[in-house]
Design a protein around this motif. Structure first.
Motif, PDB file in Angstrom:
ATOM      1  N   GLY A  88      39.766 -10.413  48.430  1.00  0.00           N
ATOM      2  CA  GLY A  88      40.513  -9.682  49.453  1.00  0.00           C
ATOM      3  C   GLY A  88      40.143 -10.131  50.855  1.00  0.00           C
ATOM      4  N   LEU A 143      33.976  -5.574  41.148  1.00  0.00           N
ATOM      5  CA  LEU A 143      34.361  -5.023  42.447  1.00  0.00           C
ATOM      6  C   LEU A 143      33.968  -5.958  43.590  1.00  0.00           C
ATOM      7  CD1 LEU A 143      33.485  -1.267  41.877  1.00  0.00           C
ATOM      8  CD2 LEU A 143      35.735  -2.350  41.834  1.00  0.00           C
ATOM      9  N   THR A 153      33.788  -9.225  43.399  1.00  0.00           N
ATOM     10  CA  THR A 153      34.729 -10.349  43.360  1.00  0.00           C
ATOM     11  C   THR A 153      36.059  -9.958  43.986  1.00  0.00           C
ATOM     12  OG1 THR A 153      33.659 -11.165  41.359  1.00  0.00           O
ATOM     13  CG2 THR A 153      35.856 -12.012  41.840  1.00  0.00           C
ATOM     14  N   ILE A 154      36.531  -8.755  43.682  1.00  0.00           N
ATOM     15  CA  ILE A 154      37.781  -8.274  44.294  1.00  0.00           C
ATOM     16  C   ILE A 154      37.630  -8.215  45.810  1.00  0.00           C
ATOM     17  CG2 ILE A 154      39.268  -6.235  44.539  1.00  0.00           C
ATOM     18  CD1 ILE A 154      38.791  -5.731  41.535  1.00  0.00           C
ATOM     19  N   ASN A 155      36.485  -7.760  46.280  1.00  0.00           N
ATOM     20  CA  ASN A 155      36.240  -7.671  47.717  1.00  0.00           C
ATOM     21  C   ASN A 155      36.196  -9.048  48.369  1.00  0.00           C
ATOM     22  OD1 ASN A 155      35.913  -6.152  49.983  1.00  0.00           O
ATOM     23  ND2 ASN A 155      33.766  -5.693  49.638  1.00  0.00           N
TER      24      ASN A 155
END
Length: 111
Positions: free
Chosen positions: A83, A76, A78-80
């Motif tokens: 993004g 999560l 890394t996704i943030n």
């Protein structure tokens, strides 16, 4: 449970205070600045990814809960981070000058 709360009472007070201060600070940010600030904050979220990796490396091999939560934190986070960089890149694209398409010289027609 009550022993844990009494042992960590100071930390609990600090967390509650941080929540109120955060709400107050974010509430006063104009909406025009909200997206740039949040995209920058998301990009800085890489600290959480590094912290989750360190915590996972210190967890015991048979502590599945810690390993699963650490893995979720890494994914999560890394996704943030990604993004945040994508949103920041999109915003910076808005401020670049657009070059007009090349047109043929005057007097010449295109065939």
């Amino acid at each position: 449970m009550l022993q844990w709360i009494s042992a960590n009472q100071q930390i609990i007070y600090i967390v509650i205070l941080m929540i109120f201060v955060g709400i107050e600070v974010i509430g006063r940010v104009p909406s025009v600045l909200h997206t740039p600030l949040m995209s920058g904050a998301n990009a800085i979220h890489g600290v959480v990814v590094i912290g989750a990796i360190i915590v996972m490396s210190k967890a015991a091999a048979d502590n599945y809960l810690a390993l699963i939560l650490g893995f979720l934190a890494v994914v999560l986070g890394t996704i943030n981070v990604v993004g945040g960089f994508v949103v920041t890149d999109r915003m910076l694209e808005m401020f670049k000058k657009k070059t007009p398409p090349l047109s043929p010289p005057k007097g010449e027609e295109t065939k």
